[in-house]
Design an enzyme around this catalytic site. Sequence first.
Site, PDB file in Angstrom:
ATOM      1  N   LYS A  94       0.918  -1.171   0.054  1.00 18.88           N
ATOM      2  CA  LYS A  94      -0.011  -0.056   0.095  1.00 18.88           C
ATOM      3  C   LYS A  94       1.082   1.380  -0.051  1.00 18.88           C
ATOM      4  O   LYS A  94       1.926   1.195   0.475  1.00 18.88           O
ATOM      5  CB  LYS A  94      -0.750  -0.146   1.271  1.00 18.88           C
ATOM      6  CG  LYS A  94      -1.859   1.296   1.685  1.00 18.88           C
ATOM      7  CD  LYS A  94      -2.738   1.539   0.784  1.00 18.88           C
ATOM      8  CE  LYS A  94      -3.582   2.558   0.642  1.00 18.88           C
ATOM      9  NZ  LYS A  94      -4.608   3.027  -0.294  1.00 18.88           N
ATOM     10  N   CYS A 121      -2.314  10.016  -6.122  1.00 15.76           N
ATOM     11  CA  CYS A 121      -3.700   9.569  -5.448  1.00 15.76           C
ATOM     12  C   CYS A 121      -4.695  10.527  -5.479  1.00 15.76           C
ATOM     13  O   CYS A 121      -4.399  12.033  -5.376  1.00 15.76           O
ATOM     14  CB  CYS A 121      -3.425   9.621  -3.828  1.00 15.76           C
ATOM     15  SG  CYS A 121      -4.538   9.394  -2.687  1.00 15.76           S
ATOM     16  N   GLY A 125      -6.074  -1.248 -14.282  1.00 22.40           N
ATOM     17  CA  GLY A 125      -7.610  -0.810 -14.694  1.00 22.40           C
ATOM     18  C   GLY A 125      -8.483  -1.632 -15.322  1.00 22.40           C
ATOM     19  O   GLY A 125      -8.096  -1.941 -16.541  1.00 22.40           O
ATOM     20  N   THR A 130      -9.164  -3.753  -7.595  1.00 23.21           N
ATOM     21  CA  THR A 130     -10.550  -3.975  -7.330  1.00 23.21           C
ATOM     22  C   THR A 130     -10.890  -5.445  -7.032  1.00 23.21           C
ATOM     23  O   THR A 130     -11.518  -6.202  -6.443  1.00 23.21           O
ATOM     24  CB  THR A 130     -11.611  -3.312  -8.383  1.00 23.21           C
ATOM     25  OG1 THR A 130     -11.574  -1.839  -8.241  1.00 23.21           O
ATOM     26  CG2 THR A 130     -13.037  -3.569  -7.969  1.00 23.21           C
TER      27      THR A 130
HETATM   28  O1  RRO Z   1      -5.742   5.511  -0.262  1.00 22.35           O
HETATM   29  C1  RRO Z   1      -6.573   5.999  -1.260  1.00 22.35           C
HETATM   30  O2  RRO Z   1      -7.795   6.746  -0.911  1.00 22.35           O
HETATM   31  C2  RRO Z   1      -6.197   5.721  -2.815  1.00 22.35           C
HETATM   32  C3  RRO Z   1      -5.025   6.134  -3.188  1.00 22.35           C
HETATM   33 BR1  RRO Z   1      -3.491   6.279  -1.977  1.00 22.35          BR
HETATM   34  C4  RRO Z   1      -4.571   5.988  -4.559  1.00 22.35           C
HETATM   35  O3  RRO Z   1      -3.556   6.124  -5.083  1.00 22.35           O
HETATM   36  N1  RRO Z   1      -5.742   5.779  -5.426  1.00 22.35           N
HETATM   37  C5  RRO Z   1      -6.933   5.623  -4.835  1.00 22.35           C
HETATM   38  O4  RRO Z   1      -7.855   5.388  -5.647  1.00 22.35           O
HETATM   39  N2  RRO Z   1      -7.255   5.441  -3.455  1.00 22.35           N
END
Ligand code: RRO
Length: 373
Positions: free
Chosen positions: A45, A140, A266, A289
Amino acid sequence: MADLSTTVGGVKLSCAIYNASGPKSGHASDLVNVGASRAGAVLSKSATLKKQTGNPFPRLKKVGLGGVLCDGSINSEGLPNSGIEYYVGAEVLDAVGATGKPYIVSLSGLTVADNVEMLGQVAAAAQSGKIAAVELNLACPNIPGKPTVALDFEQMADVVGQVLGHKGFEASGLPLGLKLAPYFDGPHYDRAAAIINRHAERIAYVVTMNTIGNCLVVDTATESALISPKGGFGGIGGGFCKPVALANVAQLRSRLHPSIDVVGVGGVRTGEDAFQLILAGATAVQMATQHWLEGAGAFDRVAAELAAIMASKGYSSIADFKGKLKPYDRANKPLEPPDALSPTGPPKAAPGWALYALAALALLPAVLAVALR
Ligand code: RRO
């Protein structure tokens, strides 16, 4: 047996499918599950300098009616993570190391200074030999008040320049990948590729793409947004994204220096999705996902499906079809109705005799008028 192995930025992967930085990548147990599956690498993450809990719940929801192979997801998780010390600490390095899979650390600092500081920590930890690469997340979409770096090209150029200026990180020799936002327009691909190509000797790969940011999903029953943070606006992932991801892989592949690999992410739900992204130019693909919904078994299933497609086409390696997407070729397509939505298709050209008959009919009143004068 089809060989699914590949390389990403010089790192050897036994399988061209692995996890995206996202759900089920935040804890050592998640990462071990990925490593124990057929996934070719294990990606953390995105880490921040300090541990953070993220945005309020609910912040990640499935969207669409499908079963496990659903249409997608919306999230505004807000970077919940255990902090960089955890992701480069002994617990994670030893646990992932025991799976034998390359371990890639994703970074998403809240400031450039945070990214630079984290790179120093990664470089120090890399002396253990248990870190294979770094993926710097420039995209992000979910931090309130913070624009998406990869959509602001001046900021992107500045961040990339400062990160590459880190001497300790350079000395570590770790390959650097950049996680990009989705782009939708030719000039945007041009600008992003120009920034990256300027540093072609140091940027080993790009990952395209992050979620489609700041979308809104509405729950009709409750007449409200589906997720809570940021007024309900969040990043769309999963099946909805595949055409965008295919375009981003193909467009970037055609613009980037050949030494820079493209990793596609994606909408990968099946081996066919993975096959298509590789055909468009990806050297490997990530799943977010689908991994979240199905668990690490998704990597085994999608790998087996990809191998079956390759075998059916007589391909024995990823190189046999990577980047070999053909343009539309009328000569190799069966004849189809020109417009699939119209049962009769567009009006057919009238045969020659019918045109003469129509012309004669049109002229008849004039001829009669002259004859009867
Ligand atoms: O943690 C998130 O809200 C998040 C991240 Br870091 C990201 O790079 N892409 C996303 O869709 N959510």
